[in-house]
Design an enzyme around this catalytic site. Structure first.
Site, short mmCIF file in Angstrom:
data_model
loop_
_atom_site.label_atom_id
_atom_site.label_comp_id
_atom_site.label_asym_id
_atom_site.label_seq_id
_atom_site.Cartn_x
_atom_site.Cartn_y
_atom_site.Cartn_z
N HIS A 304 -39.11 13.22 -9.98
CA HIS A 304 -37.79 12.88 -9.88
C HIS A 304 -37.58 11.36 -9.69
CE1 HIS A 304 -33.89 12.93 -8.18
NE2 HIS A 304 -33.58 14.58 -8.56
N HIS A 347 -37.14 11.64 2.04
CA HIS A 347 -37.26 10.08 1.83
C HIS A 347 -36.60 9.47 3.18
CE1 HIS A 347 -33.27 11.29 0.16
NE2 HIS A 347 -33.04 10.17 0.09
N GLU A 353 -27.22 5.21 3.39
CA GLU A 353 -26.34 6.07 2.67
C GLU A 353 -25.07 6.72 3.26
OE1 GLU A 353 -29.20 8.79 1.11
OE2 GLU A 353 -30.46 7.16 0.32
N TYR A 362 -23.43 20.39 -3.88
CA TYR A 362 -24.63 19.33 -3.98
C TYR A 362 -25.70 20.42 -3.99
CZ TYR A 362 -27.45 15.28 -3.26
OH TYR A 362 -28.57 14.27 -3.54
N HIS A 377 -26.71 8.85 6.41
CA HIS A 377 -28.06 8.60 6.69
C HIS A 377 -28.61 7.24 6.66
CE1 HIS A 377 -28.11 12.65 4.56
NE2 HIS A 377 -28.15 12.97 5.87
N HIS A 383 -34.45 12.09 5.54
CA HIS A 383 -33.60 13.01 5.30
C HIS A 383 -34.15 13.61 4.01
CE1 HIS A 383 -32.21 9.27 3.69
NE2 HIS A 383 -31.49 9.83 2.67
#
Length: 450
Positions: A304, A347, A353, A362, A377, A383
């Site tokens: 990803h 991550h 963010e 989402y 975050h 998170h």
């Protein structure tokens, strides 16, 4: 009143409501020329001794005079009265809008909020602004403020401008009609509009009520990112950014000019509408963009990619390769990576963010993150997908692509810690049990089973 958008060429666009055409080049440095009356634009110079129609010439500069040509932004306005014609400003109540982000200690916790309710009492766009978090300082021209808005009445004889930064407005519920000095802009959920620093505007509610998000950018103007190895196409295409055709009001009356200056709100009275620009040319102007036109780039083999592949706009910092603000969008897309955990991975970032959901669901959250809500975050706060989303993605059939439909999420990402305000930390919208979504993550480790 119809809304007309301008082509990026030497002549104004013909009025068109069905398909307003325009091209906008990378860096937003192309010149526009538009007039609401024929011959209103002077020919051959910017400030002749006498302007057509008895207009005044006024330059609006959004960068330093000596900024490189590729970065320099300014527009010449030809207006009925200069912007200086108003009574002195006086301080007014800031409401729940602030640029002071040091009032309370910033926790390293994951934070998430429910959507704002539409107000019960009459509330216009300016009155409905609520600061949730931010960093930096408008005096230093660095950082940003992250705000929500909820309103139930249009602005009438009130006009607003922000001297502290440009405003990136992200509607989530209800259409807006923005009457600006440089023209009319209609914007709906899943579209965005950017109002440059200092541009005066009025917000009318097409649907009676409205709710959404705002990023107040104290630093360098937003621009399109370079594409690098991606090539010449992809992400947000320049041709999809629209700027308005010249339009003006020639109206007398009791008008109020509201300014945000150095973090505070100020009010001045004037005897006419300040939206009286009959013609303008330059490259410093409001613009809109439809997020549904974003051309997503992704992996077609494995892993990803970083969320930077979803970058729409950036505000550059004084450090090469590090932005002050990244505006990132997560639109409908197809995930085809094999041997890969397809949702965003767990991550921790140096960047912080602030995220919102405009439409749908989402893909990395099972519940709790709903349209109109927000999450924060911060720097090095862990998170990622909740327990349910992790288990589902871990068992998914990767021989088939995942079609992520009916969604539109976004993120304001900054290099600095985003500090929530006292209101945000004490708000009834704060989800006190947000941390529990990760508590169900099970231990799968077995040293005897590779």
């Amino acid at each position: 009143m119809e809304i007309v958008y301008e082509r990026n060429d030497s002549a104004p666009a013909a009025p068109s409501v069905a398909s307003p055409p325009m091209r906008y080049q990378s860096g937003f440095c192309n010149e526009f020329a538009t007039e609401a009356l024929p011959g209103a634009l002077p020919v051959g110079q910017n400030s002749p001794q006498k302007c057509p129609y008895g207009l005044y010439a006024e330059q609006l500069s959004g960068t330093a005079f000596t900024a490189p040509r590729r970065d320099n932004r300014r527009s010449w306005l030809y207006r009925i009265r200069p912007a200086a014609v108003h009574l002195p400003f006086r301080r007014i109540d800031n409401g729940r809008l602030t640029s002071e982000f040091q009032a309370v200690a910033t926790p390293p916790n994951q934070l998430r909020w429910d959507p704002l309710s539409i107000p019960d009492k009459p509330t216009d766009f300016v009155e409905g602004l609520i600061t949730m978090a931010g960093d930096g300082d408008p005096h230093a021209q660095s950082g940003c403020g992250n705000h929500l808005y909820a309103a139930n009445r249009s602005m009438t004889e009130r006009v607003f401008y922000n001297a502290d930064g440009e405003l990136l407005i992200v509607p989530q519920q209800g259409r807006l009609r923005l009457a600006t000095e440089l023209g009319l802009i209609g914007v709906e959920p899943q579209e965005i509009v950017v109002i440059p620093r200092g541009v005066r505007f009025r917000v009318e509610l097409t649907d009676g009520t409205a709710r959404g998000y705002i990023c107040e950018n104290f630093g360098a103007n937003f621009r399109l990112p370079d594409l690098g190895p991606i090539g010449s196409n992809g992400l947000a295409n320049p041709r999809d950014f629209l700027t308005p055709h010249a339009w003006y009001e020639d109206q007398q009356g009791e008008y109020e000019l509201i300014a945000k200056f150095m973090g505070n709100m100020w009010s001045a009275q004037m005897g006419h509408s300040p939206l009286d620009v009959v013609a303008w040319h330059g490259n410093y102007a409001p613009y809109k963009y439809d997020l549904r036109r974003f051309n997503s780039i992704g992996s077609v083999s494995y892993d990803h990619p970083d969320p930077s592949i979803f970058l729409v706009l950036q505000s550059l910092s004084d450090t090469p390769g590090v932005d002050t603000i990244d505006f990132v969008v997560f639109p409908p897309r197809i995930l085809a990576m094999e041997h890969t955990f397809r949702p965003p991975w767990f991550h921790r970032n140096i960047a912080s963010e602030f995220m919102g959901l405009i439409h749908g669901a989402y893909d990395a959250k099972a519940e709790g993150f709903v349209p109109g809500g927000a999450s924060l975050h911060n720097c090095m706060t862990g998170h990622g997908p909740d327990a349910e989303s992790f288990e589902k993605a871990s068992r998914a059939d990767l021989s088939k692509p995942d079609y992520i439909r009916d969604t539109m999420a976004f993120m304001f990402e900054t290099r600095c810690v985003i500090r929530p305000t006292r209101h945000a930390l004490e708000s009834s919208q704060l989800q006190a049990e947000y941390f529990e979504c990760w508590q169900g993550l099970k231990k799968h480790f077995d040293p005897n089973r590779p």
